[in-house]
Design a protein around this motif. Structure first.
Motif, PDB file in Angstrom:
ATOM      1  N   ASP A 142       0.833  -1.209   0.000  1.00  0.00           N
ATOM      2  CA  ASP A 142       0.000   0.000   0.000  1.00  0.00           C
ATOM      3  C   ASP A 142       0.866   1.257   0.000  1.00  0.00           C
ATOM      4  O   ASP A 142       0.546   2.247  -0.668  1.00  0.00           O
ATOM      5  N   LEU A 143       1.955   1.231   0.752  1.00  0.00           N
ATOM      6  CA  LEU A 143       2.844   2.392   0.804  1.00  0.00           C
ATOM      7  C   LEU A 143       3.472   2.658  -0.563  1.00  0.00           C
ATOM      8  O   LEU A 143       3.614   3.814  -0.978  1.00  0.00           O
ATOM      9  N   ILE A 144       3.833   1.606  -1.258  1.00  0.00           N
ATOM     10  CA  ILE A 144       4.391   1.754  -2.611  1.00  0.00           C
ATOM     11  C   ILE A 144       3.372   2.397  -3.537  1.00  0.00           C
ATOM     12  O   ILE A 144       3.689   3.308  -4.314  1.00  0.00           O
ATOM     13  N   LEU A 145       2.135   1.951  -3.445  1.00  0.00           N
ATOM     14  CA  LEU A 145       1.097   2.432  -4.355  1.00  0.00           C
ATOM     15  C   LEU A 145       0.692   3.878  -4.085  1.00  0.00           C
ATOM     16  O   LEU A 145      -0.010   4.485  -4.902  1.00  0.00           O
ATOM     17  N   GLU A 146       1.140   4.448  -2.974  1.00  0.00           N
ATOM     18  CA  GLU A 146       0.876   5.862  -2.703  1.00  0.00           C
ATOM     19  C   GLU A 146       1.721   6.782  -3.590  1.00  0.00           C
ATOM     20  O   GLU A 146       1.397   7.957  -3.758  1.00  0.00           O
ATOM     21  N   TYR A 147       2.791   6.254  -4.158  1.00  0.00           N
ATOM     22  CA  TYR A 147       3.675   7.060  -5.003  1.00  0.00           C
ATOM     23  C   TYR A 147       3.150   7.108  -6.445  1.00  0.00           C
ATOM     24  O   TYR A 147       2.534   6.159  -6.933  1.00  0.00           O
ATOM     25  N   ASP A 148       3.451   8.197  -7.115  1.00  0.00           N
ATOM     26  CA  ASP A 148       3.113   8.362  -8.527  1.00  0.00           C
ATOM     27  C   ASP A 148       4.312   7.895  -9.355  1.00  0.00           C
ATOM     28  O   ASP A 148       5.239   8.659  -9.618  1.00  0.00           O
ATOM     29  N   PHE A 149       4.307   6.628  -9.732  1.00  0.00           N
ATOM     30  CA  PHE A 149       5.448   6.090 -10.469  1.00  0.00           C
ATOM     31  C   PHE A 149       4.986   5.343 -11.718  1.00  0.00           C
ATOM     32  O   PHE A 149       3.882   4.804 -11.779  1.00  0.00           O
ATOM     33  N   ASP A 150       5.864   5.339 -12.702  1.00  0.00           N
ATOM     34  CA  ASP A 150       5.643   4.560 -13.926  1.00  0.00           C
ATOM     35  C   ASP A 150       6.485   3.290 -13.934  1.00  0.00           C
ATOM     36  O   ASP A 150       6.109   2.298 -14.561  1.00  0.00           O
ATOM     37  N   TYR A 151       7.637   3.358 -13.261  1.00  0.00           N
ATOM     38  CA  TYR A 151       8.548   2.212 -13.243  1.00  0.00           C
ATOM     39  C   TYR A 151       8.970   1.918 -11.808  1.00  0.00           C
ATOM     40  O   TYR A 151       9.190   2.833 -11.010  1.00  0.00           O
ATOM     41  N   TYR A 152       9.087   0.637 -11.526  1.00  0.00           N
ATOM     42  CA  TYR A 152       9.428   0.183 -10.181  1.00  0.00           C
ATOM     43  C   TYR A 152      10.692  -0.677 -10.255  1.00  0.00           C
ATOM     44  O   TYR A 152      10.795  -1.580 -11.100  1.00  0.00           O
ATOM     45  N   ILE A 153      11.629  -0.399  -9.367  1.00  0.00           N
ATOM     46  CA  ILE A 153      12.867  -1.175  -9.283  1.00  0.00           C
ATOM     47  C   ILE A 153      12.853  -1.945  -7.965  1.00  0.00           C
ATOM     48  O   ILE A 153      12.805  -1.346  -6.890  1.00  0.00           O
ATOM     49  N   GLY A 154      12.890  -3.281  -8.068  1.00  0.00           N
ATOM     50  CA  GLY A 154      12.809  -4.105  -6.865  1.00  0.00           C
ATOM     51  C   GLY A 154      14.129  -4.691  -6.411  1.00  0.00           C
ATOM     52  O   GLY A 154      14.229  -5.208  -5.302  1.00  0.00           O
ATOM     53  N   GLY A 155      15.139  -4.648  -7.291  1.00  0.00           N
ATOM     54  CA  GLY A 155      16.471  -5.073  -6.872  1.00  0.00           C
ATOM     55  C   GLY A 155      16.846  -6.501  -7.176  1.00  0.00           C
ATOM     56  O   GLY A 155      17.990  -6.900  -6.946  1.00  0.00           O
ATOM     57  N   HIS A 156      15.899  -7.294  -7.696  1.00  0.00           N
ATOM     58  CA  HIS A 156      16.202  -8.697  -7.987  1.00  0.00           C
ATOM     59  C   HIS A 156      15.484  -9.141  -9.262  1.00  0.00           C
ATOM     60  O   HIS A 156      14.659  -8.424  -9.809  1.00  0.00           O
ATOM     61  N   VAL A 157      15.769 -10.338  -9.646  1.00  0.00           N
ATOM     62  CA  VAL A 157      15.259 -11.031 -10.835  1.00  0.00           C
ATOM     63  C   VAL A 157      15.542 -10.256 -12.115  1.00  0.00           C
ATOM     64  O   VAL A 157      16.537  -9.531 -12.197  1.00  0.00           O
ATOM     65  N   ASP A 158      14.695 -10.406 -13.132  1.00  0.00           N
ATOM     66  CA  ASP A 158      15.164 -10.109 -14.480  1.00  0.00           C
ATOM     67  C   ASP A 158      14.566  -8.882 -15.155  1.00  0.00           C
ATOM     68  O   ASP A 158      14.834  -8.643 -16.329  1.00  0.00           O
ATOM     69  N   ARG A 159      13.766  -8.091 -14.444  1.00  0.00           N
ATOM     70  CA  ARG A 159      13.222  -6.906 -15.115  1.00  0.00           C
ATOM     71  C   ARG A 159      12.713  -5.895 -14.104  1.00  0.00           C
ATOM     72  O   ARG A 159      12.470  -6.220 -12.936  1.00  0.00           O
ATOM     73  N   ALA A 160      12.548  -4.668 -14.596  1.00  0.00           N
ATOM     74  CA  ALA A 160      11.875  -3.648 -13.794  1.00  0.00           C
ATOM     75  C   ALA A 160      10.378  -3.923 -13.814  1.00  0.00           C
ATOM     76  O   ALA A 160       9.885  -4.734 -14.603  1.00  0.00           O
ATOM     77  N   GLY A 161       9.666  -3.246 -12.941  1.00  0.00           N
ATOM     78  CA  GLY A 161       8.231  -3.464 -12.857  1.00  0.00           C
ATOM     79  C   GLY A 161       7.441  -2.208 -13.147  1.00  0.00           C
ATOM     80  O   GLY A 161       7.999  -1.123 -13.355  1.00  0.00           O
ATOM     81  N   VAL A 162       6.135  -2.386 -13.147  1.00  0.00           N
ATOM     82  CA  VAL A 162       5.194  -1.280 -13.283  1.00  0.00           C
ATOM     83  C   VAL A 162       4.151  -1.440 -12.178  1.00  0.00           C
ATOM     84  O   VAL A 162       4.206  -2.381 -11.380  1.00  0.00           O
ATOM     85  N   ARG A 163       3.221  -0.523 -12.142  1.00  0.00           N
ATOM     86  CA  ARG A 163       2.221  -0.530 -11.072  1.00  0.00           C
ATOM     87  C   ARG A 163       1.466  -1.867 -11.001  1.00  0.00           C
ATOM     88  O   ARG A 163       1.174  -2.384  -9.922  1.00  0.00           O
ATOM     89  N   LYS A 164       1.179  -2.429 -12.157  1.00  0.00           N
ATOM     90  CA  LYS A 164       0.438  -3.690 -12.202  1.00  0.00           C
ATOM     91  C   LYS A 164       1.179  -4.802 -11.467  1.00  0.00           C
ATOM     92  O   LYS A 164       0.556  -5.661 -10.825  1.00  0.00           O
ATOM     93  N   ASP A 165       2.500  -4.807 -11.549  1.00  0.00           N
ATOM     94  CA  ASP A 165       3.278  -5.841 -10.862  1.00  0.00           C
ATOM     95  C   ASP A 165       3.103  -5.763  -9.350  1.00  0.00           C
ATOM     96  O   ASP A 165       3.062  -6.787  -8.663  1.00  0.00           O
TER      97      ASP A 165
END
Length: 274
Positions: A142-165
């Motif tokens: 929920d805290l993440i979703l409070e931000y206005d972002f287009d791209y999300y960096i989680g630090g692991h695995v093989d790609r960046a994310g978006v809000r849907k992830d």
């Protein structure tokens, strides 16, 4: 620069040199774990200012490591880093993964980086990504979703994310929570043809095989509930998120325990009606 993973090592510096001739002025620690900042020493003697949350500095002081030099600048709630025309906002929202784990936001680019919470396309690493506080790990979505972002960096695995992830993983974690809770409630119900999780059904055979061994009984109880949760959850999520067949059991086990001690869902080990 954000973090300095040891698996990347000196390739970090080569990568930066390939896109700019400007020197690195700052290094931000997302948190204290070595798998994310274990190559920070490569920058320690290059006039780089290291910034971190005050709890990250404290955690690093407990396990001194030359590969993870202590920060030069710390903060408690928020810190705004401005370099030329670029701005990065650093916010601390609580121990969502590790004490000192921060939200790193580039408002101009609409990029949010929160390490070890959401793993785009995958379930989290083992035991809710080794979260020290499962309740805060859940709240982090929920805290993440409070931000206005287009791209999300989680630090692991093989790609960046978006809000849907973020929303997809939030739904997965909610399913784990619900199924773990159901398992505990079933264990506090009488045995019948549709309830294989009644405590009396679970504990009898374990006690017979391990007389006078309280830990064996309790470990077997938790394992049975976690396995039920994992089976139900994996059946739904296999093929939708990578690693659902690998780490779901560990998430279920973590939430069975958290539900008991954090949420007070004690099942047969709570106060029983007289």
């Amino acid at each position: 620069m954000i973090d300095a993973p040891p698996t990347t090592g000196e390739n970090i510096l080569a990568g930066i040199r390939s896109v700019t001739h400007l020197p690195i002025s700052h290094l931000v620690y997302s948190h204290h774990h070595a798998d994310h900042i274990g190559a920070a020493y490569l920058l320690a003697n290059k006039d780089v200012t290291i910034i971190a949350h005050e709890l990250t500095a404290y955690e690093l002081s407990l396990t001194p490591d030359a590969h993870r030099p202590p920060p030069h600048v710390t903060f408690k709630d928020s810190y705004t880093l401005r370099v030329d025309n670029q701005t990065i906002q650093l916010d601390y929202k609580g121990p969502v993964h590790d004490p000192g784990n921060i939200f790193i936001y580039a408002p101009k680019q609409k990029v949010l980086m929160v390490i070890d919470i959401v793993f785009p396309g995958w379930v989290p690493f083992a035991s809710l990504a080794e979260a020290q506080n499962p309740t805060m790990f859940i709240k982090a979505h929920d805290l993440i979703l409070e931000y206005d972002f287009d791209y999300y960096i989680g630090g692991h695995v093989d790609r960046a994310g978006v809000r849907k992830d973020v929303l997809i993983q939030q739904n997965y974690i909610q399913d784990v929570y619900n199924n773990a809770r159901t398992a505990i409630l079933l264990s506090n119900s009488p045995p019948n043809a549709t309830n294989p999780l009644s405590a009396s059904t679970i504990l009898g055979p374990i006690e017979a095989a391990n007389p006078d061994n309280a830990w064996a009984m309790f470990a077997g109880y938790v394992d049975t509930l976690a396995q039920y949760c994992a089976n139900v959850t994996t059946e739904k999520w296999l093929g939708k998120l990578g690693g659902a067949d690998v780490y779901t059991y560990s998430h279920c086990e973590a939430l069975v325990e958290s539900l008991r001690i954090d949420y007070g869902v004690l099942g047969p080990f709570g106060v029983q009606p007289s």
